[in-house]
Write an enzyme that holds these catalytic residues in place. Structure first.
Site, mmCIF file in Angstrom:
data_model
loop_
_atom_site.group_PDB
_atom_site.id
_atom_site.type_symbol
_atom_site.label_atom_id
_atom_site.label_comp_id
_atom_site.label_asym_id
_atom_site.label_seq_id
_atom_site.Cartn_x
_atom_site.Cartn_y
_atom_site.Cartn_z
ATOM 1 N N ARG A 246 -44.469 -67.798 2.084
ATOM 2 C CA ARG A 246 -44.339 -67.861 0.827
ATOM 3 C C ARG A 246 -45.489 -66.424 -0.267
ATOM 4 N NH1 ARG A 246 -41.267 -70.482 1.584
ATOM 5 N NH2 ARG A 246 -40.813 -72.924 1.578
ATOM 6 N N SER B 115 -43.246 -77.735 -5.910
ATOM 7 C CA SER B 115 -44.552 -77.738 -4.598
ATOM 8 C C SER B 115 -45.031 -77.230 -5.279
ATOM 9 C CB SER B 115 -43.941 -77.655 -3.307
ATOM 10 O OG SER B 115 -42.943 -77.498 -2.960
ATOM 11 N N GLU C 231 -49.232 -73.215 -5.289
ATOM 12 C CA GLU C 231 -49.188 -72.354 -5.113
ATOM 13 C C GLU C 231 -48.206 -71.331 -6.536
ATOM 14 O OE1 GLU C 231 -43.908 -72.559 -3.727
ATOM 15 O OE2 GLU C 231 -45.311 -73.872 -2.657
#
Length: 351
Positions: free
Chosen positions: A160, A239, A343
């Site tokens: 990520r 998420s 995130e």
């Protein structure tokens, strides 16, 4: 290029949160994107680049500079090579590659947002990451004031993360190039256990491309991860927290806390990560710390379908969302000594 003033930004995000922008530009060509960026840089005006808005948490006060919405179009397929304009809707692009019989991104179906955002976050799900198929990223370099082509090896992809995320004020992604696979209508080997189980096959097997895509869409929908205006569980950024990656000593401390809290027979999810580290599950941590599906009593709550998604139930403010996020972070740290990291990108606010 469309220009609006005191323009609402909430409708441009999947959270449907955030105040207005002093100025909003919508660019439909690469040239317009570059012109807008150069203008902002030359005048010293703060710049916020918006694609699909699926990874943004914008403060209630909004953004005092220029917000640039990238709405470029372009889907060019040559053999197994694909080039996408940054503004292309990602999930539509995935569907078109499946229709063309090409494997490599089929398990990334249903992910909201634009193609230009995928290399920034190194988007991944269900055993696939874009870093495995991206060959080059074409971007405008604000430092050199030139358009550059950055090969995969120079994108610094990791979980990520990427060079683009590490240098958020330097590059504006214009185009993304991929190399896919022609496998006689079959998917790439399935890497994710849940996907394989759902399809009744073994990990590593290939299945029909369309079946892989439909299965992933079904799994995502069951977790509120496919956008639906009528379903507040999808008023989220997917998420909200990344899966923690722990150093060996930190992982041993974590195991001790798990056993103290939940019992010596409880084993948390653990997956090998680079550098001898271990990745565990943020969703597991959140649930075991007491933040179950649907947690919360206010207008921002944990999704009723997935503990990793924080949601706007329709009347939330960004501060409502952040208060919930802070509560979850504090609770997980108190229970397990692990600090969750958000995130989505925050604008004008922070956890």
């Amino acid at each position: 290029m469309q220009e609006l003033h005191d323009a609402p930004l909430a409708p441009l995000t999947t959270f449907r949160l955030g105040g207005p922008a002093a100025r909003l530009l919508t660019a439909t060509t690469d040239a317009e994107v570059i012109a807008a960026v150069r203008e902002a840089d030359a005048s010293g005006t703060p710049l916020l680049v918006i694609g699909g808005g699926s990874n943004l948490v914008i403060g209630d006060k909004g953004f005092g500079g220029t917000a640039l919405r990238i709405a470029t179009k372009g889907f060019e397929l040559s053999g197994t090579s694909l080039e996408l304009a940054a503004g292309e809707v990602w999930t539509d692009a995935v569907a078109r590659t499946v229709e063309a019989g090409l494997a490599g991104i089929e398990c990334l179906a249903g992910i909201p947002g634009s193609a230009g955002a995928t290399p920034i976050q190194n988007v991944g799900a269900y055993g696939q990451e874009v870093s495995s198929t991206i060959t080059e990223v074409v971007a405008y370099d604000r430092r050199t004031r030139e358009t550059v082509t950055i090969p995969n090896t120079e994108c610094a992809f990791s979980y990520r993360h990427s060079r683009f995320k590490a240098e958020p004020d330097r590059f504006v992604v214009l185009r993304v190039r991929f190399e896919l696979e022609e496998a006689n209508g079959l998917s790439a080997p399935l890497k994710y256990p849940e996907t394989a189980r759902a399809m009744g096959v073994e990990q590593g097997d290939r299945v029909p491309l369309s079946a892989a895509r439909e299965t992933v869409l079904g799994l995502r929908a069951g977790k509120g991860m496919v956008l639906d205006p009528e379903d507040h569980d999808t008023w989220s950024a997917g998420s909200f927290f990344t899966n923690p990656i722990l150093e060996p000593a930190a992982f041993q401390d974590f195991l001790g806390r798990v056993h103290d809290r939940l019992g010596p027979d409880v084993t948390p999810p653990a997956f090998p990560a680079e550098g001898g580290r271990t990745k565990t599950s943020a969703a597991w941590l959140i649930d075991r710390a007491g933040f179950t599906k649907g947690y919360g009593s206010g207008p921002a709550r944990i999704s009723t379908k997935h503990t990793l998604a924080l949601t706007n139930r329709g009347a939330a403010t960004t501060e409502d969302l952040l208060a919930l996020a802070r509560e979850v972070v504090a609770g997980v740290h108190a229970a397990f000594g692990v600090t969750l990291v958000n995130e989505p990108v925050t604008v004008g606010v922070s956890l």
